[in-house]
Write an enzyme that holds these catalytic residues in place. Structure first.
Site, PDB file in Angstrom:
ATOM      1  N   LYS A   1     148.440  19.825 -65.365  1.00  0.00           N
ATOM      2  CA  LYS A   1     148.160  19.417 -63.979  1.00  0.00           C
ATOM      3  C   LYS A   1     148.631  17.982 -63.747  1.00  0.00           C
ATOM      4  CE  LYS A   1     144.419  22.725 -63.601  1.00  0.00           C
ATOM      5  NZ  LYS A   1     142.993  23.026 -63.768  1.00  0.00           N
TER       6      LYS A   1
ATOM      7  N   GLN B   1     137.462  19.797 -64.401  1.00  0.00           N
ATOM      8  CA  GLN B   1     137.909  20.935 -65.203  1.00  0.00           C
ATOM      9  C   GLN B   1     136.706  21.701 -65.756  1.00  0.00           C
ATOM     10  OE1 GLN B   1     141.246  21.908 -65.642  1.00  0.00           O
ATOM     11  NE2 GLN B   1     140.294  23.711 -66.540  1.00  0.00           N
TER      12      GLN B   1
ATOM     13  N   ASP C   1     140.134  22.192 -55.523  1.00  0.00           N
ATOM     14  CA  ASP C   1     140.000  23.436 -56.286  1.00  0.00           C
ATOM     15  C   ASP C   1     139.411  24.555 -55.413  1.00  0.00           C
ATOM     16  OD1 ASP C   1     140.929  23.796 -58.846  1.00  0.00           O
ATOM     17  OD2 ASP C   1     139.192  22.905 -59.844  1.00  0.00           O
TER      18      ASP C   1
END
Ligand code: NAP
Length: 281
Positions: A53, A97, A120
């Site tokens: 990422k 994460q 997200d």
């Protein structure tokens, strides 16, 4: 029939080129789009995802900050970090994460992210916006699947879509996105009685389970479009999806490969969401 491939790497390259252009346009206005990636602990898979990422940001003109913290970080410290990032004007998107260590309430942490930075798309405000059809951030993996269907010019109106899996990050948002495009949607899960009876009716199948060979050729109507979200290992340790790719390729009209399908699209849509977050300012 031999299915045509929907290549996630090729589509990602196109979408990332657009992201890079939009990032350059923002920079010309004095705004550098920024993503903060928070990693707690040393889960090896998470480390790889986070690295990819951060690299994708650098490759496409986005600024990123990697916040790496030990597995024993307290929930209070993590919440304080998110609060600081919420207030940081150079950060437009925040990604924590998952999975988080067991002593941290992951949902509580996600809910602490400012919804306008929830790139997200896991915050309840984002989920609610998708549910009622309001603008908001869509979770990256199902959003990537929608882009794959769009890339082949597939009109979902009136089509029957079967989603296998009902997780909050893939299956459920996938079903809502398909519904929003006027598909008739069936959601299957581990308690579904006769999965094959469902999938055989489908014009589009999205498999998001996490088990090899959940979908085999005898479960697919000729000409169906098959999107494989799963990430598993075969007996030789090679990455594979939920779909028996070789068999299903003989009946489907389109199919996504693993690797090189949905995987790269997930990171691409994270970049797209981050650019959108910066453009909304
Ligand atoms: P998850 O939270 O474990 O959900 C799996 C779903 O599959 C559950 O809803 C479960 O049903 C259902 N299921 C389990 N066994 C089944 C069966 N035999 N038949 C039908 N449904 C069954 O997983 P997830 O996070 O959604 O991820 C799914 C897969 O996608 C995993 O392989 C993951 O690694 C992969 N993934 C890939 C990407 C990417 O970027 N490519 C991103 C995210 C996830 P119940 O609800 O009844 O338990």
């Amino acid at each position: 029939m031999t299915a045509q491939l929907i290549n996630g790497n090729d589509l990602s390259a196109k979408l990332r080129a657009d992201v890079a252009q939009r990032a350059a346009a923002l920079k010309a206005r004095g705004i550098t789009p920024g993503l903060a990636v928070v990693l707690v602990g040393d889960n090896p898979a998470s480390q790889v995802y986070v690295r990819n990422k951060v690299k994708a940001c650098a490759d496409n003109g986005l600024h990123s900050v990697l916040e790496k913290h030990p597995a024993d970080m307290s929930e209070a410290d993590l919440l304080a970090l998110v609060d600081r990032l919420n207030k940081d004007a150079s950060i437009h998107g925040i990604l924590v994460q998952l999975p988080l260590p067991a002593h941290i309430d992951a949902q509580k942490v996600i809910e602490s992210i400012a919804p306008e930075k929830d790139v997200d798309g896991f915050h309840v405000a984002s989920a609610g916006a998708l549910m009622v059809g309001q603008p908001g951030f869509w979770p990256c993996t199902p959003y990537g699947c929608m882009k794959m269907l769009e890339s082949i010019g597939y009109d979902l109106k009136g089509k029957h879509a079967v989603v296998i899996g009902r997780s909050n990050i893939v299956g459920k948002p996938m079903a809502l996105m398909l519904l929003q495009k006027d598909a008739t949607v069936t959601v299957c899960h581990s308690r579904t009685k006769d999965l094959k009876a469902q999938t055989l009716q489908a014009d589009v199948i999205v498999a998001a389970v996490g088990k090899r060979d959940v979908l085999t050729f005898d479960m697919v109507k000729p000409g169906a479009v098959v999107i494989d979200v799963g990430m598993n290992r075969d007996d030789a340790g090679k990455l594979c999806g939920d779909v028996d790719f070789e068999g299903v390729s003989k009946v489907a009209s389109y199919i996504t490969p693993v690797p090189g399908g949905v995987g790269p699209m997930t990171i691409t849509m994270l970049l797209v969401n981050t650019i959108e977050a910066a453009e909304r300012l």
